[in-house]
Design an enzyme around this catalytic site. Structure first.
Site, PDB file in Angstrom:
ATOM      1  N   CYS A 287      -8.230  -7.223   2.295  1.00 27.76           N
ATOM      2  CA  CYS A 287      -7.945  -8.578   2.299  1.00 27.76           C
ATOM      3  C   CYS A 287      -6.506  -8.769   2.543  1.00 27.76           C
ATOM      4  O   CYS A 287      -5.637  -8.095   1.738  1.00 27.76           O
ATOM      5  CB  CYS A 287      -8.120  -9.097   1.019  1.00 27.76           C
ATOM      6  SG  CYS A 287      -7.611 -11.019   0.950  1.00 27.76           S
ATOM      7  N   PRO A 288      -5.891  -9.202   3.779  1.00 29.45           N
ATOM      8  CA  PRO A 288      -4.701  -9.361   4.093  1.00 29.45           C
ATOM      9  C   PRO A 288      -3.814 -10.460   3.103  1.00 29.45           C
ATOM     10  O   PRO A 288      -2.739 -10.267   2.975  1.00 29.45           O
ATOM     11  CB  PRO A 288      -4.421  -9.785   5.743  1.00 29.45           C
ATOM     12  CG  PRO A 288      -5.909 -10.097   5.785  1.00 29.45           C
ATOM     13  CD  PRO A 288      -6.823  -9.687   4.897  1.00 29.45           C
TER      14      PRO A 288
END
Ligand SMILES: [Zn+2]
Length: 506
Positions: free
Chosen positions: A359-360
């Site tokens: 998840c950025p």
């Protein structure tokens, strides 16, 4: 390159039932596995087992190709030379490698066959095994007979070059796992990545890039091309796109090597909007941010979680007789045999248990150990953006003055309160995104499947039933899946609803 490989003459003939074909000499008897006739030819008719046929092939080669161990043993005991080479200097071991015949290889090697015997092209058994994707055979002769897996052929190509050229990703994984050299250039200046790019094999390129360094992406061959240029030159757009992204990523990573914290905060920017409400505790978000998502340690032991220690992690690949498993579970970067459902994350440079996605927003992987935190985080995000929208609309509504008849209320709000309108638009976008994400995650939790498994189901053998159709062995039914997740935070992979295909097969 391909034309110079081992050529096996009429080997399809050799798979026929011995009763259906005419066995008229020691060569056909060896090829078709007709032990009775072979014995008759040798013991009654006095045929020799040490002479080649008209094409220069020996009975031992034919028997080795088709894995007739008893015949191989018999030929060796009755005058056959284990190291006899045909016209191209290939031995019986070369032929065994074509089909990955491990049992025959054992007989040959235990009777004095040279594991490093090379043919006229400089191919040894390791090259042939790599050319035909015989991963188990390759591992066996490396582990048990110390075959040199990094040796170059006459053109300077190692088994890794061949596996990359042929696109055998599992063979590449094994060779990288054993530290085969990725940077070796052949006589044309090509690295294994050049060959994988030339053939446009995306999986081979992915494995090589993830396990490699940025140097391999930049290396130029004798004609001055790097792998990216080769791939786009040959029209492999997917591969060229992947490789040029990797190249850019490698260059950027260089510029921010010592800026991990700054990087993390920069990535958190979109989340700051999500954190405005006291309802969405920043503490909670930080906990899913920095928490170990379930990294699998290189030493072969799970980090801090002795309870979930996987027997796979203690398997020694050199004891190859134990492990007949799935070669795609080898991680060439972490040097571990990772459990099913885990995946290597190139961004975090670790294998993650029950890998969901990277998840950025939280600049971390979502996996077994932080999925619960992540789920609560996105639930709170949805709730807080919903509450914020509701409160804003209610405030605007109650603050509306009595308007002259020619002015609509929308016009009044946009002109008088542009900041509030901007906030509402942003908040609505976040609300839609967060609701979609939460719904998708909730549905996956109810089915006990990860985002990664959904996206790559076709690549995972354990997600297929005997009929080849999709089925999830970890789905215990909606109620149990949800209960396990909400109480423990994860589900236990040891409890399989039904055995996956690969275990049934082995
Ligand atoms: Zn890994």
């Amino acid at each position: 390159m391909a034309s110079s490989e081992i050529e096996v003459v009429s080997d399809s003939q050799a798979q026929k039932n011995p009763n259906e074909v005419t066995v008229f000499d020691v060569f056909s008897a060896s090829a078709y596995g007709d032990f009775e006739k072979l014995r008759k030819f040798v013991e009654e008719d006095g045929f020799s087992l040490s002479k080649p046929d008209g094409n220069g092939y020996y009975p031992l080669q034919w028997a080795s190709l088709n894995n007739f161990t008893d015949i191989v043993q018999y030929i060796i005991e009755h005058g056959g030379d284990v190291n006899a080479g045909d016209n191209s200097q290939q031995t019986a071991l070369h032929w065994a490698a074509v089909r990955g015949q491990i049992a025959v290889a054992d007989v040959l090697l235990q009777n004095g066959a040279r594991v490093e015997a090379a043919d006229v092209n400089g191919y040894r058994a390791v090259h042939v095994a790599a050319q035909y994707g015989q991963t188990a055979f390759l591992n066996h002769i490396i582990a048990k007979y110390n075959a040199d897996f990094d040796v170059p052929d006459n053109d300077g190509r190692s088994p890794l070059h061949w596996a990359a050229y042929k696109g055998f990703a599992d063979t590449i994984r094994l060779l990288l796992f054993r530290d085969a050299c990725q940077g070796r250039q052949d006589k044309e200046g090509c690295t294994p990545l050049h060959w994988a790019a030339l053939r446009g094999n995306i999986e081979a390129c992915t494995v090589l890039v993830h396990a490699g360094t940025k140097q391999e992406l930049m290396v130029k061959d004798n004609a001055g091309f790097n792998p990216v240029q080769l791939a786009s030159d040959k029209g492999h757009r997917h591969v060229a796109f992947f490789l040029s992204n990797a190249q850019q990523g490698a260059q950027q990573a260089l510029g921010r090597q010592n800026l991990r914290w700054e990087d993390r905060e920069y990535r958190l920017c979109p989340d700051i909007i999500l954190c405005y409400s006291p309802c969405n505790s920043p503490l909670h978000q930080l906990s899913s941010c920095s928490k170990d998502p379930g990294y699998i340690k290189r030493s072969g032991v799970f980090s801090n979680h002795t309870d979930s220690e996987d027997p796979l992690l203690n398997i020694d690949l050199n004891n190859s007789s134990i492990w007949t498993g799935n070669w795609s579970q080898l991680c060439p970067t972490c040097k571990i045999i990772r459990p099913v459902r885990s995946k290597h994350c190139p961004a975090c440079k670790h294998c993650v248990e029950q890998f969901d996605h990277h998840c950025p927003w939280i600049s971390n992987c979502v996996g077994k150990r932080n999925k619960w935190d992540f789920f609560i985080f996105i639930c709170l995000g949805t709730l807080s953006s919903f509450l914020a929208a509701a409160v804003t609309i209610q405030r605007i509504w109650t603050a509306l003055p009595a308007l002259p008849s020619e002015e609509t209320w929308i016009h009044h709000v946009v002109v008088q309160h542009p900041g509030v309108v901007t906030f509402l638009v942003l908040d609505t976008i976040i609300l839609i995104a967060a609701t979609t994400l939460t719904t998708a995650q909730a549905s996956q939790i109810a089915r006990n499947i990860t985002t990664n498994e959904l996206a790559n189901a076709i690549r995972y053998g354990y997600l297929r039933g005997p009929d080849g159709q999709f089925r999830n062995p970890y789905n215990h039914g909606c109620r149990k899946n949800c209960a396990d997740f909400l109480i423990q935070g994860y589900t236990n992979d040891d409890e399989i609803a039904w055995p996956p295909l690969q275990q049934v097969a082995s």
